[in-house]
Design a protein around this motif. Structure first.
Motif, PDB file in Angstrom:
ATOM      1  N   ILE A  31       0.835  -1.205   0.000  1.00  0.00           N
ATOM      2  CA  ILE A  31       0.000   0.000   0.000  1.00  0.00           C
ATOM      3  C   ILE A  31       0.871   1.256   0.000  1.00  0.00           C
ATOM      4  CG2 ILE A  31      -1.605   1.384   1.391  1.00  0.00           C
ATOM      5  CD1 ILE A  31      -2.918  -1.252   2.271  1.00  0.00           C
ATOM      6  N   GLY A  32       1.992   1.172   0.722  1.00  0.00           N
ATOM      7  CA  GLY A  32       2.908   2.311   0.783  1.00  0.00           C
ATOM      8  C   GLY A  32       3.733   2.503  -0.478  1.00  0.00           C
ATOM      9  N   GLY A  33       3.526   1.636  -1.480  1.00  0.00           N
ATOM     10  CA  GLY A  33       4.232   1.798  -2.748  1.00  0.00           C
ATOM     11  C   GLY A  33       5.464   0.937  -2.901  1.00  0.00           C
ATOM     12  N   GLY A  34       5.696  -0.004  -1.982  1.00  0.00           N
ATOM     13  CA  GLY A  34       6.882  -0.846  -2.044  1.00  0.00           C
ATOM     14  C   GLY A  34       6.701  -2.060  -2.934  1.00  0.00           C
ATOM     15  N   ASP A  35       7.798  -2.521  -3.537  1.00  0.00           N
ATOM     16  CA  ASP A  35       7.801  -3.771  -4.304  1.00  0.00           C
ATOM     17  C   ASP A  35       8.020  -4.935  -3.341  1.00  0.00           C
ATOM     18  OD1 ASP A  35       7.577  -2.297  -6.651  1.00  0.00           O
ATOM     19  OD2 ASP A  35       9.756  -2.184  -6.926  1.00  0.00           O
ATOM     20  N   ALA A  36       7.534  -6.135  -3.731  1.00  0.00           N
ATOM     21  CA  ALA A  36       7.660  -7.271  -2.823  1.00  0.00           C
ATOM     22  C   ALA A  36       7.680  -8.584  -3.587  1.00  0.00           C
ATOM     23  CB  ALA A  36       6.515  -7.282  -1.812  1.00  0.00           C
ATOM     24  N   PHE A  37       8.439  -9.537  -3.056  1.00  0.00           N
ATOM     25  CA  PHE A  37       8.347 -10.939  -3.466  1.00  0.00           C
ATOM     26  C   PHE A  37       7.799 -11.707  -2.275  1.00  0.00           C
ATOM     27  CE2 PHE A  37      10.265 -15.201  -3.272  1.00  0.00           C
ATOM     28  CZ  PHE A  37       9.610 -15.766  -4.358  1.00  0.00           C
ATOM     29  N   VAL A  38       6.733 -12.467  -2.501  1.00  0.00           N
ATOM     30  CA  VAL A  38       6.036 -13.144  -1.411  1.00  0.00           C
ATOM     31  C   VAL A  38       5.971 -14.639  -1.688  1.00  0.00           C
ATOM     32  CG1 VAL A  38       3.844 -13.388  -0.181  1.00  0.00           C
ATOM     33  CG2 VAL A  38       4.649 -11.115  -0.860  1.00  0.00           C
ATOM     34  N   LEU A  39       6.473 -15.420  -0.759  1.00  0.00           N
ATOM     35  CA  LEU A  39       6.336 -16.873  -0.832  1.00  0.00           C
ATOM     36  C   LEU A  39       5.541 -17.331   0.387  1.00  0.00           C
ATOM     37  CD1 LEU A  39       8.935 -19.473  -1.891  1.00  0.00           C
ATOM     38  CD2 LEU A  39       7.549 -19.862   0.138  1.00  0.00           C
ATOM     39  N   MET A  40       4.375 -17.913   0.126  1.00  0.00           N
ATOM     40  CA  MET A  40       3.515 -18.430   1.189  1.00  0.00           C
ATOM     41  C   MET A  40       2.979 -19.781   0.775  1.00  0.00           C
ATOM     42  SD  MET A  40       1.019 -15.375   2.479  1.00  0.00           S
ATOM     43  CE  MET A  40       1.580 -14.011   3.471  1.00  0.00           C
ATOM     44  N   PRO A  41       2.765 -20.687   1.728  1.00  0.00           N
ATOM     45  CA  PRO A  41       2.167 -21.971   1.378  1.00  0.00           C
ATOM     46  C   PRO A  41       0.783 -21.785   0.780  1.00  0.00           C
ATOM     47  CG  PRO A  41       3.033 -22.009   3.615  1.00  0.00           C
ATOM     48  CD  PRO A  41       3.075 -20.593   3.156  1.00  0.00           C
ATOM     49  N   THR A  42       0.406 -22.695  -0.098  1.00  0.00           N
ATOM     50  CA  THR A  42      -0.938 -22.679  -0.665  1.00  0.00           C
ATOM     51  C   THR A  42      -1.969 -22.715   0.456  1.00  0.00           C
ATOM     52  OG1 THR A  42      -0.145 -23.864  -2.605  1.00  0.00           O
ATOM     53  CG2 THR A  42      -2.510 -23.891  -2.216  1.00  0.00           C
ATOM     54  N   GLY A  43      -2.980 -21.887   0.344  1.00  0.00           N
ATOM     55  CA  GLY A  43      -4.038 -21.869   1.339  1.00  0.00           C
ATOM     56  C   GLY A  43      -3.789 -20.950   2.513  1.00  0.00           C
ATOM     57  N   SER A  44      -2.656 -20.217   2.469  1.00  0.00           N
ATOM     58  CA  SER A  44      -2.336 -19.358   3.615  1.00  0.00           C
ATOM     59  C   SER A  44      -2.729 -17.908   3.393  1.00  0.00           C
ATOM     60  CB  SER A  44      -0.839 -19.443   3.933  1.00  0.00           C
ATOM     61  OG  SER A  44      -0.081 -19.011   2.822  1.00  0.00           O
ATOM     62  N   GLY A  45      -3.404 -17.621   2.271  1.00  0.00           N
ATOM     63  CA  GLY A  45      -3.932 -16.280   2.060  1.00  0.00           C
ATOM     64  C   GLY A  45      -3.043 -15.355   1.244  1.00  0.00           C
ATOM     65  N   MET A  55      -7.615  -2.659  -3.272  1.00  0.00           N
ATOM     66  CA  MET A  55      -8.785  -1.893  -2.836  1.00  0.00           C
ATOM     67  C   MET A  55      -8.395  -0.629  -2.080  1.00  0.00           C
ATOM     68  SD  MET A  55     -11.539  -4.836  -1.710  1.00  0.00           S
ATOM     69  CE  MET A  55     -10.483  -6.198  -1.275  1.00  0.00           C
ATOM     70  N   CYS A  56      -7.165  -0.594  -1.593  1.00  0.00           N
ATOM     71  CA  CYS A  56      -6.729   0.571  -0.813  1.00  0.00           C
ATOM     72  C   CYS A  56      -6.038   1.641  -1.662  1.00  0.00           C
ATOM     73  CB  CYS A  56      -5.769   0.121   0.291  1.00  0.00           C
ATOM     74  SG  CYS A  56      -6.553  -0.812   1.620  1.00  0.00           S
ATOM     75  N   ARG A  57      -5.293   1.212  -2.673  1.00  0.00           N
ATOM     76  CA  ARG A  57      -4.548   2.179  -3.481  1.00  0.00           C
ATOM     77  C   ARG A  57      -5.432   2.760  -4.584  1.00  0.00           C
ATOM     78  NH1 ARG A  57       0.779   2.752  -3.493  1.00  0.00           N
ATOM     79  NH2 ARG A  57       0.796   3.182  -5.742  1.00  0.00           N
ATOM     80  N   PRO A  58      -5.255   4.032  -4.917  1.00  0.00           N
ATOM     81  CA  PRO A  58      -5.997   4.618  -6.040  1.00  0.00           C
ATOM     82  C   PRO A  58      -5.543   3.995  -7.357  1.00  0.00           C
ATOM     83  CG  PRO A  58      -4.327   6.148  -5.241  1.00  0.00           C
ATOM     84  CD  PRO A  58      -4.349   5.021  -4.263  1.00  0.00           C
TER      85      PRO A  58
END
Length: 611
Positions: A31-45, A55-58
């Motif tokens: 939301i603050g404009g940062g780039d990210a790489f996200v690794l999460m197990p399937t089903g963890s959201g 929905m938060c950013r214009p």
């Protein structure tokens, strides 16, 4: 500046009280404009990590997704929560595409789903130049990396986003990537100045079981009868012919089983996938052509009738079970012929030599998982640089395999392969070790070599077990160009020279066991109080009616996990129902009444029985 509070969105739209794990941190960062790489197990959201920032950013968020079915599934789920999302894809008419583009220009959408192929079209990039963009989300980001298990060239082209839209934050997400693949994704997508979030790989609700192939159809049928007689599941086969054969065989037994592979007509594939996604007791039998992006949360089991390509593929494919967090099963039957076939495919591919070497290493790690005598979850997580204590939720934890010192046996087996010229398969080498007298051994003169008859302390089945583990340990390898003849690897030569202690699983005769009835992976297995199961079924029936009336999958209404909570807590007011996970204001407004009616009727019936 954000338009809405993330926690309020989570509570009002998604129906959950609090974020899990690193979700809140990731969402605030994007939301603050940062780039990210996200690794999460399937089903963890994972999807929340880009949907809520969208929905938060214009501006509109562009979601890169690999499959039309996945786009449609997510858009349908978002619509249930009154979230504005749409897609542009090849299944739409020109008029529909034009209307959607107009919505984007007007700022009427929070999210727009597109394929990487669509996104990279020069004309579409020009369209995006004219739009207010909130963020780019790249789902299934392991497809970006050439070292990933499912590399797609169109994904690699997404590297241009950093150059063309440098002010728009980018978030790449995946559930499946080892350390080299993660590094490659970050570099290719220009995320080196962003943050990396790795939330672990464990799926504690999945029970892992891997067993030797004997009578594969009967083994799988018994597994389904014992554990999942009325559940949806996925069965993976190696070939199209086996897919159709297994699906037909299950249908003869009264199971609603559908085939899926790339050779079927497109309309049949689409219909079988739709039937699986919308049905509640359907089994899909498929090649690996099926599954990426399948977001069906109530898949209770995944079966592999052959080994997959590597641990990444195994992890991703088994991760399609139990996405809702309820107990589920991953079951594999395998044989050494699988390894020979996979090695042949690797060697026969057009991949560069270095990539072939890596693929062989990955296959070896998978074979090690199959043959391990320790906790399977520990081996699986260790591959991804993660760890856990012995899990108590895999077959080797349920019953620890008996092991023995196989040092001398391994030396005999490897020496036999050497003495016979490294050009014969397992069956012949066992005949030599057992001192079998037949025409073939006489023809090649192998009754005179030093390893002839030196293995009589083991039976044929025990030698098969030993050779299988030698292949899994990469001491021997099948030669694809010599019809599976076993060759000694560099590791095998070092073993013969150094003679270290080698422990192996002892061969176990398959025990005939009685059908145990429904296993622990039933969705409502946590419902132990009298009547709770009946209420769960009543709620499930009400959900089915709602889903059919709207022509959407049942899980789009609410997940099984939400039904379990409703059956456990039995809320009898709208206020109390909002305390149930998965029910927010939008879903309460749409579905609260039929669910409340089912609960009230159940409670009244119980009251009448006790009077």
């Amino acid at each position: 500046m954000t338009l809405t509070d993330p926690l309020s969105i989570l509570q009002d739209h998604y129906g959950y009280d609090a974020f899990r794990g690193a979700q809140a941190e990731i969402i605030d960062h994007v939301i603050g404009g940062g780039d990210a790489f996200v690794l999460m197990p399937t089903g963890s959201g994972k999807s929340l990590c880009y949907q809520i920032p969208a929905m938060c950013r214009p501006g509109v968020a562009i979601i890169v997704s690999p499959l039309i079915a996945l786009m449609q599934d997510q858009i349908a789920a978002l619509a249930q929560m009154n979230v504005k999302a749409a897609a542009i894809n090849s299944s739409m008419s020109n008029a529909e595409i034009a209307a959607t583009r107009q919505q984007v220009r007007a700022g009427a959408l929070d999210m727009l789903y597109v394929s990487p192929e669509r996104l990279l079209m020069p004309e579409f990039l020009g369209f995006l130049d004219q739009c207010k963009l909130g963020l780019f989300a790249i789902d299934e980001a392991h497809c970006v990396s050439q070292w990933g298990h499912d590399f797609r060239p169109d994904y690699a082209g997404l590297s241009l986003l950093a150059e063309r839209f440098p002010e728009v934050p980018r978030i790449a997400l995946t559930a499946t990537a080892d350390a080299p693949t993660r590094k490659d994704i970050v570099e290719r997508l220009g995320l080196t100045q962003g943050r990396t979030f790795v939330s672990g790989f464990d799926r504690p609700n999945i029970h892992y079981k891997i067993t030797l192939r004997q009578s594969p159809q009967q083994q799988v049928w018994k597994f389904i009868q014992d554990k999942h007689p009325t559940d949806s599941g996925i069965i993976y086969c190696l070939s199209r012919a086996k897919v159709e054969e297994m699906a037909a065989w299950l249908r003869e037994k009264g199971v609603d089983a559908r085939p899926y592979h790339a050779g079927l007509p497109p309309e049949m594939r689409a219909e079988n996938q739709r039937h699986f996604l919308q049905g509640e007791n359907v089994i899909i039998v498929a090649t690996i052509a099926f599954g990426m992006g399948i977001d069906k949360p109530d898949v209770r089991f995944v079966v592999h009738m052959n080994i997959p390509k590597n641990i990444e593929a195994y992890y991703q494919e088994t991760g399609r079970a139990g996405r809702d967090g309820l107990p589920s099963n991953a079951y594999m039957v395998y044989g050494m012929a699988d390894a020979a076939m996979q090695r042949q495919w690797i060697d026969g591919s057009d991949a560069p030599v270095e990539q072939k070497r890596i693929q062989h290493q990955k296959l070896g790690a998978l074979l090690g998982l199959c043959e391990t005598a320790t906790c399977r979850r520990q081996v699986l997580l260790n591959y991804f640089d993660d760890s856990c204590e012995p899990c108590g939720n895999c077959d080797t934890c349920d019953q620890a395999p008996e092991t023995f010192d196989a040092s001398i046996a391994a030396q005999k087996a490897i020496s036999c392969a050497y003495r016979t010229g490294q050009r014969f398969g397992v069956s012949y080498l066992i005949e030599v070790l057992l001192g079998t007298d037949n025409d073939r051994i006489e023809k090649f003169g192998h009754a005179q070599i030093s390893t002839y008859g030196i293995g009589k302390e083991f039976s044929k089945a025990e030698w098969q077990n030993i050779f299988r583990q030698l292949v899994a340990s990469n001491l021997l390898t099948p030669d694809a160009e010599n019809y599976g003849g076993l060759q000694i690897t560099a590791k095998g030569r070092a073993f013969l020279k150094e003679k270290p202690v080698l422990s192996m699983r002892r061969a176990v005769k398959p025990a005939a066991s009685k059908r145990s009835g429904r296993g622990p992976a039933r969705p409502a297995s946590v419902l132990t109080a009298p009547g709770d199961q009946a209420l769960y079924e009543a709620l499930r029936s009400a959900r089915g009616d709602l889903a059919r009336s709207q022509n959407v999958p049942a899980y789009v209404i609410v997940h099984d996990k939400t039904l379990v909570e409703l059956a456990l807590h039995k809320p009898t007011s709208r206020t109390k129902m909002l305390e149930i996970g998965g029910i927010g204001e939008a879903k309460l407004e749409r579905y609260g009444k039929p669910f409340l009616e089912a609960i009230v009727q159940h409670c009244e019936a119980l009251h009448d029985q006790t009077d």
